[in-house]
Design an enzyme around this catalytic site. Structure first.
Site, PDB file in Angstrom:
ATOM      1  CG  HIS A  80       5.772  -9.339   7.791  1.00  0.00           C
ATOM      2  ND1 HIS A  80       6.723  -8.471   7.305  1.00  0.00           N
ATOM      3  CD2 HIS A  80       4.640  -8.607   7.966  1.00  0.00           C
ATOM      4  CE1 HIS A  80       6.191  -7.269   7.193  1.00  0.00           C
ATOM      5  NE2 HIS A  80       4.930  -7.312   7.591  1.00  0.00           N
ATOM      6  CG  ASP A 127      -3.584  -8.307   8.599  1.00  0.00           C
ATOM      7  OD1 ASP A 127      -4.055  -7.250   9.043  1.00  0.00           O
ATOM      8  OD2 ASP A 127      -2.915  -8.371   7.566  1.00  0.00           O
ATOM      9  NE  ARG A 168       2.171  -4.136  12.326  1.00  0.00           N
ATOM     10  CZ  ARG A 168       2.063  -4.208  11.000  1.00  0.00           C
ATOM     11  NH1 ARG A 168       1.571  -3.173  10.336  1.00  0.00           N
ATOM     12  NH2 ARG A 168       2.435  -5.282  10.335  1.00  0.00           N
ATOM     13  CB  SER A 175      -0.984   0.007   1.177  1.00  0.00           C
ATOM     14  OG  SER A 175      -0.342  -0.309   2.389  1.00  0.00           O
ATOM     15  CG  HIS A 213      -0.921  -5.310   1.856  1.00  0.00           C
ATOM     16  ND1 HIS A 213      -0.303  -5.185   3.066  1.00  0.00           N
ATOM     17  CD2 HIS A 213      -0.898  -4.051   1.302  1.00  0.00           C
ATOM     18  CE1 HIS A 213       0.075  -3.928   3.249  1.00  0.00           C
ATOM     19  NE2 HIS A 213      -0.278  -3.213   2.191  1.00  0.00           N
TER      20      HIS A 213
HETATM   21  N1  NMX Z   1       1.068 -20.059   5.364  1.00  0.00           N
HETATM   22  C1  NMX Z   1       1.528 -20.940   4.432  1.00  0.00           C
HETATM   23  N2  NMX Z   1       2.594 -20.718   3.668  1.00  0.00           N
HETATM   24  C2  NMX Z   1       3.249 -19.578   3.862  1.00  0.00           C
HETATM   25  C3  NMX Z   1       2.867 -18.631   4.823  1.00  0.00           C
HETATM   26  C4  NMX Z   1       1.711 -18.901   5.578  1.00  0.00           C
HETATM   27  N3  NMX Z   1       1.230 -18.041   6.477  1.00  0.00           N
HETATM   28  N4  NMX Z   1       3.703 -17.587   4.772  1.00  0.00           N
HETATM   29  C5  NMX Z   1       4.600 -17.865   3.798  1.00  0.00           C
HETATM   30  N5  NMX Z   1       4.324 -19.066   3.246  1.00  0.00           N
HETATM   31  C6  NMX Z   1       4.956 -19.697   2.089  1.00  0.00           C
HETATM   32  C7  NMX Z   1       4.832 -18.776   0.884  1.00  0.00           C
HETATM   33  O1  NMX Z   1       3.537 -18.888   0.288  1.00  0.00           O
HETATM   34  C8  NMX Z   1       5.951 -19.261   0.008  1.00  0.00           C
HETATM   35  O2  NMX Z   1       5.526 -20.448  -0.616  1.00  0.00           O
HETATM   36  P1  NMX Z   1       5.942 -20.799  -2.134  1.00  0.00           P
HETATM   37  O3  NMX Z   1       7.427 -20.935  -2.090  1.00  0.00           O
HETATM   38  O4  NMX Z   1       5.209 -22.046  -2.414  1.00  0.00           O
HETATM   39  O5  NMX Z   1       5.503 -19.638  -2.968  1.00  0.00           O
HETATM   40  C9  NMX Z   1       7.022 -19.628   1.042  1.00  0.00           C
HETATM   41  O6  NMX Z   1       6.344 -19.824   2.283  1.00  0.00           O
HETATM   42  C10 NMX Z   1       8.065 -18.540   1.227  1.00  0.00           C
HETATM   43  O7  NMX Z   1       7.422 -17.317   1.498  1.00  0.00           O
HETATM   44  P2  NMX Z   1       8.101 -16.203   2.428  1.00  0.00           P
HETATM   45  O8  NMX Z   1       9.333 -15.746   1.723  1.00  0.00           O
HETATM   46  O9  NMX Z   1       8.240 -16.682   3.817  1.00  0.00           O
HETATM   47  O10 NMX Z   1       6.988 -15.080   2.455  1.00  0.00           O
HETATM   48  P3  NMX Z   1       6.749 -13.871   1.459  1.00  0.00           P
HETATM   49  O11 NMX Z   1       7.650 -12.746   1.857  1.00  0.00           O
HETATM   50  O12 NMX Z   1       6.809 -14.304   0.045  1.00  0.00           O
HETATM   51  O13 NMX Z   1       5.244 -13.500   1.784  1.00  0.00           O
HETATM   52  C11 NMX Z   1       3.366 -13.092   3.145  1.00  0.00           C
HETATM   53  C12 NMX Z   1       4.864 -12.849   2.957  1.00  0.00           C
HETATM   54  C13 NMX Z   1       2.881 -12.190   4.264  1.00  0.00           C
HETATM   55  C14 NMX Z   1       2.660 -12.713   1.872  1.00  0.00           C
HETATM   56  C15 NMX Z   1       3.141 -14.569   3.500  1.00  0.00           C
HETATM   57  O14 NMX Z   1       3.750 -14.870   4.726  1.00  0.00           O
HETATM   58  C16 NMX Z   1       1.674 -14.954   3.565  1.00  0.00           C
HETATM   59  O15 NMX Z   1       1.077 -15.271   2.524  1.00  0.00           O
HETATM   60  N6  NMX Z   1       1.024 -14.887   4.787  1.00  0.00           N
HETATM   61  C17 NMX Z   1      -0.382 -15.124   4.911  1.00  0.00           C
HETATM   62  C18 NMX Z   1      -1.144 -13.884   4.473  1.00  0.00           C
HETATM   63  C19 NMX Z   1      -1.007 -12.760   5.478  1.00  0.00           C
HETATM   64  O16 NMX Z   1      -1.098 -12.941   6.673  1.00  0.00           O
HETATM   65  N7  NMX Z   1      -0.778 -11.539   4.968  1.00  0.00           N
HETATM   66  C20 NMX Z   1      -0.750 -10.360   5.823  1.00  0.00           C
HETATM   67  C21 NMX Z   1       0.622  -9.674   5.915  1.00  0.00           C
HETATM   68  C22 NMX Z   1       0.522  -8.471   6.806  1.00  0.00           C
HETATM   69  N8  NMX Z   1      -0.236  -7.376   6.183  1.00  0.00           N
HETATM   70  O17 NMX Z   1      -1.079  -6.798   6.808  1.00  0.00           O
HETATM   71  O18 NMX Z   1       0.011  -7.021   5.032  1.00  0.00           O
HETATM   72  C1  MLT Z   2       1.956  -3.777   6.514  1.00  0.00           C
HETATM   73  O1  MLT Z   2       1.511  -3.329   7.583  1.00  0.00           O
HETATM   74  O2  MLT Z   2       2.069  -3.058   5.511  1.00  0.00           O
HETATM   75  C2  MLT Z   2       2.230  -5.231   6.415  1.00  0.00           C
HETATM   76  O3  MLT Z   2       2.709  -5.766   7.600  1.00  0.00           O
HETATM   77  C3  MLT Z   2       2.950  -5.674   5.188  1.00  0.00           C
HETATM   78  C4  MLT Z   2       4.388  -5.264   5.019  1.00  0.00           C
HETATM   79  O4  MLT Z   2       5.003  -4.580   5.811  1.00  0.00           O
HETATM   80  O5  MLT Z   2       4.944  -5.735   3.985  1.00  0.00           O
END
Ligand code: NMX
Ligand code: MLT
Length: 442
Positions: free
Chosen positions: A321, A376, A330, A244, A274
């Protein structure tokens, strides 16, 4: 917005601009990062290539707003009378200037924002033209864009304002936008879920921004007001690389006005990886309860459900994350709120149990780099506790708060004259040639 804030900002940003010019002139060619092939293909993780002054995220300790941790913000920022959570007005002041405001300065902002709390008639009509079940984030984005007709920046740009005046016009637009964001959010909530029975802003003009939002949503208790203050304070900013913030900054770099830029940021926030994760967490948690027949599941049942989610190729929402490698501070602030106000809440028991089981499972699975909960994972249960049960609305609240951080940065961008953002992209063919050159170069 507050006039004393504007004059303070004028002095501060003039000094910042000079510092940046001196840095560039002395060290413009100093390298600060190398980029690997994995980073180029992997979402640019950890490449240090942009500047955001308002906040910074350390993987091991989480967010600091202008150097201050969440507990420090909770302790040091002005509070509402009788309240113990920081006022978001103080957060905005801090993000923008780096200074902790006095209670009178925070009150000045309350007054300035609340003076702008009317929603133009055409914005209401635009929203009312949408089906009531349009996702609230779609409505938020459309509502922000509809308000663009009032953009001071766009008007003054067309009239030929000089570059030196960009920040001034941006500042005035942001004051209007931040005043209207809670009214827009409440309008969306009441039209989507309460049959269009809207609640006018409080007649008590001293009532703070978050408490007034609570009032317009239809939740009047002191505890819910406190929750809104906490919620608005902790979701405001997470440095510049999150989707964002980065989207807002990128679009703003084309000198798009803040309405256009903020809507872009909000569209990114609406992605399930996100901000939308907060609604997904609640949906997932309720799914667990439904599948298991209600009540608090056992640890074994919860473990099995988490594995089912992973084995079916989905992510566990609220965990992991892009930067953090510890429990999100948070999340801890939300947990502390829950312990104080809703220790026996059934959903909170499940959230606590998840904190116990999910990191272990994600670690065992070995994919996620961060097995810990993010913000979240906790926010939804707090809202449900007070009766705000419409999960699809949750990201709108995140968006109202995030507007403060990304718009503060946009004012600063214009004040220091940040240029158009335009990184270089390469093709896979280029990449193959490049690695071949590196391999053959002695
Ligand atoms: N559950 C299952 N698999 C996960 C999770 C999770 N919570 N988090 C990461 N992974 C997987 C990810 O999908 C990836 O798989 P692949 O290689 O098959 O593509 C692998 O682990 C490596 O990912 P990371 O490098 O650890 O994470 P990345 O930086 O790419 O993504 C998120 C970060 C936040 C997108 C990821 O942790 C996720 O999808 N979390 C669940 C969604 C979530 O809670 N998002 C909110 C973030 C905070 N916000 O407010 O924005
Ligand atoms: C945020 O608050 O924007 C989320 O935790 C995602 C991020 O920092 O990448």
């Amino acid at each position: 917005m507050s006039s004393s804030l504007k004059s303070l900002l004028s002095t501060k940003t003039a000094a910042l601009k000079k510092e940046i010019e001196a840095l560039l002139s002395a060290h413009g060619n100093t390298a600060i990062a190398d980029v690997t092939v994995s980073q180029a293909y992997g979402g640019m993780r950890d490449i240090k290539c942009m500047v955001t002054e308002t906040s910074s995220v350390d993987p091991q300790e989480g967010i600091r707003y202008r150097g201050m941790t969440i507990p420090e913000i909770q302790a040091k920022l002005p509070k509402a009378p009788g309240g113990s959570q920081p006022l978001p007005e103080g957060v905005f002041w801090l993000l923008l200037t780096g200074d902790v405001p006095t209670p009178a300065q925070a009150a000045e902002l309350t007054q300035a924002w609340r003076a702008n709390e009317s929603l133009p008639e055409h914005v209401r009509r635009t929203l009312d033209a949408l089906p009531a079940d349009t996702h609230p984030m779609t409505q938020l984005s459309i509502g922000i864009i509809a308000m663009q007709t009032d953009s001071i920046f766009a008007r003054r740009y067309r009239e030929g304002m000089p570059k030196s005046a960009h920040w001034d016009a941006m500042y005035d637009d942001v004051a209007l936008l931040l005043g209207r964001m809670p009214v827009l959010a409440a309008y969306i909530y009441r039209r989507s879920y309460k049959g269009g029975k809207h609640i006018a802003p409080s007649e008590d003009k001293a009532l703070d921004w978050s408490a007034n939002l609570a009032h317009m949503l239809g939740f009047a208790s002191d505890e819910f007001r406190e929750l809104m203050r906490l919620y608005m304070a902790i979701h405001a900013d997470h440095e510049g690389g999150n989707v964002s913030a980065h989207a807002t900054h990128l679009v703003g770099s084309a000198l798009a006005d803040p309405y256009l830029a903020l809507a872009a940021g909000m569209n990114g926030l609406a992605g399930p990886l996100h901000g939308l994760a907060n609604q997904e967490v609640m949906r997932w948690l309720v799914g667990v309860k439904q599948k298991l027949g209600g009540g608090v599941p056992t640890r074994d049942q919860l473990q099995a459900f988490v594995w089912d989610t992973l084995n079916s190729g989905q992510v566990v929402p609220g965990y992991g994350h892009g930067v953090l490698r510890v429990t999100d501070p948070r999340y801890l602030a939300e947990r502390e709120f829950a312990m104080r106000y809703l220790p026996d809440d059934e959903n909170f028991q499940i959230v606590k149990m998840l904190y116990d089981v999910v990191p272990e499972i994600l670690t065992k699975q070995g994919k996620a780099k961060d097995p810990w909960p993010n913000v979240d994972a906790h926010s939804g249960v707090l809202l449900v506790h007070y009766g705000l049960n419409e999960y699809d609305f949750y990201t709108v609240l995140f968006g109202v708060s995030r507007a403060m951080g990304v718009l503060a940065s946009l004012i600063l961008d214009r004040a220091v004259g940040s240029p158009l953002e335009r990184p270089k992209s390469v093709t896979t063919d280029w990449m193959k040639k490049r690695v071949a050159t590196v391999l053959t170069t002695p």
